[in-house]
Motif scaffolding. Structure first.
Motif, PDB file in Angstrom:
ATOM      1  N   ALA A   7       2.975  54.688  -9.944  1.00  0.00           N
ATOM      2  CA  ALA A   7       4.397  54.915  -9.647  1.00  0.00           C
ATOM      3  C   ALA A   7       5.228  53.699 -10.021  1.00  0.00           C
ATOM      4  O   ALA A   7       6.331  53.835 -10.562  1.00  0.00           O
ATOM      5  CB  ALA A   7       4.581  55.254  -8.172  1.00  0.00           C
ATOM      6  N   TRP A  10       5.577  53.700 -13.741  1.00  0.00           N
ATOM      7  CA  TRP A  10       6.439  54.811 -14.151  1.00  0.00           C
ATOM      8  C   TRP A  10       7.901  54.453 -13.951  1.00  0.00           C
ATOM      9  O   TRP A  10       8.718  54.606 -14.845  1.00  0.00           O
ATOM     10  CB  TRP A  10       6.068  56.069 -13.377  1.00  0.00           C
ATOM     11  CG  TRP A  10       6.993  57.206 -13.602  1.00  0.00           C
ATOM     12  CD1 TRP A  10       7.919  57.690 -12.732  1.00  0.00           C
ATOM     13  CD2 TRP A  10       7.123  58.003 -14.787  1.00  0.00           C
ATOM     14  NE1 TRP A  10       8.599  58.735 -13.288  1.00  0.00           N
ATOM     15  CE2 TRP A  10       8.126  58.953 -14.553  1.00  0.00           C
ATOM     16  CE3 TRP A  10       6.476  58.001 -16.012  1.00  0.00           C
ATOM     17  CZ2 TRP A  10       8.504  59.885 -15.506  1.00  0.00           C
ATOM     18  CZ3 TRP A  10       6.851  58.936 -16.962  1.00  0.00           C
ATOM     19  CH2 TRP A  10       7.847  59.862 -16.695  1.00  0.00           C
ATOM     20  N   TYR A  11       8.263  53.976 -12.749  1.00  0.00           N
ATOM     21  CA  TYR A  11       9.649  53.602 -12.480  1.00  0.00           C
ATOM     22  C   TYR A  11      10.099  52.463 -13.377  1.00  0.00           C
ATOM     23  O   TYR A  11      11.247  52.433 -13.827  1.00  0.00           O
ATOM     24  CB  TYR A  11       9.840  53.221 -11.015  1.00  0.00           C
ATOM     25  CG  TYR A  11       9.953  54.401 -10.099  1.00  0.00           C
ATOM     26  CD1 TYR A  11      11.081  55.213 -10.106  1.00  0.00           C
ATOM     27  CD2 TYR A  11       8.929  54.728  -9.223  1.00  0.00           C
ATOM     28  CE1 TYR A  11      11.191  56.295  -9.262  1.00  0.00           C
ATOM     29  CE2 TYR A  11       9.028  55.817  -8.380  1.00  0.00           C
ATOM     30  CZ  TYR A  11      10.159  56.593  -8.407  1.00  0.00           C
ATOM     31  OH  TYR A  11      10.254  57.667  -7.582  1.00  0.00           O
ATOM     32  N   CYS A  15      13.282  53.094 -15.766  1.00  0.00           N
ATOM     33  CA  CYS A  15      14.462  52.245 -15.601  1.00  0.00           C
ATOM     34  C   CYS A  15      14.677  51.342 -16.805  1.00  0.00           C
ATOM     35  O   CYS A  15      15.819  51.057 -17.176  1.00  0.00           O
ATOM     36  CB  CYS A  15      14.338  51.414 -14.325  1.00  0.00           C
ATOM     37  SG  CYS A  15      14.495  52.396 -12.829  1.00  0.00           S
ATOM     38  N   GLY A  39      13.181  49.118 -11.263  1.00  0.00           N
ATOM     39  CA  GLY A  39      12.188  50.171 -11.083  1.00  0.00           C
ATOM     40  C   GLY A  39      11.024  49.731 -10.213  1.00  0.00           C
ATOM     41  O   GLY A  39      10.553  50.489  -9.366  1.00  0.00           O
ATOM     42  N   ALA A  42      12.284  49.543  -6.620  1.00  0.00           N
ATOM     43  CA  ALA A  42      12.471  50.891  -6.071  1.00  0.00           C
ATOM     44  C   ALA A  42      11.131  51.539  -5.742  1.00  0.00           C
ATOM     45  O   ALA A  42      10.969  52.137  -4.682  1.00  0.00           O
ATOM     46  CB  ALA A  42      13.246  51.755  -7.050  1.00  0.00           C
ATOM     47  N   ALA A  43      10.182  51.410  -6.632  1.00  0.00           N
ATOM     48  CA  ALA A  43       8.872  52.022  -6.415  1.00  0.00           C
ATOM     49  C   ALA A  43       8.105  51.347  -5.290  1.00  0.00           C
ATOM     50  O   ALA A  43       7.240  51.959  -4.670  1.00  0.00           O
ATOM     51  CB  ALA A  43       8.054  51.980  -7.699  1.00  0.00           C
TER      52      ALA A  43
END
Length: 55
Positions: A7, A10-11, A15, A39, A42-43
C-alpha cells in the motif's frame, strides 16, 4: 496493526504520477518526490487513524 508495504508503494507511485502533472511545484523530480512523500505519509498514517477510531 502491521503496515502494508504494498500500500505504501502504491500510494507513493500514484501520488508521484499525479504530482508530476502539477506544474506549480517546480521541476518534475521535485514534484515526483513531493508526491511520493505525501503518498507514503497517507499510506502510513491513515490506516493507523482508522484503527484508532474503530472504523
Amino acid at each position: 496493526m502491521s503496515i502494508d508495504a504494498t500500500a505504501i508503494a502504491w500510494y507513493a507511485v500514484i501520488c508521484g504520477i499525479l504530482s508530476a502533472l502539477a506544474p506549480s511545484f517546480g521541476g518534475r523530480l521535485v514534484r515526483i518526490s513531493i508526491g511520493a512523500v505525501v503518498g507514503i505519509v497517507a499510506a502510513t498514517v491513515l490506516p493507523l487513524l482508522r484503527g484508532l477510531t474503530g472504523l
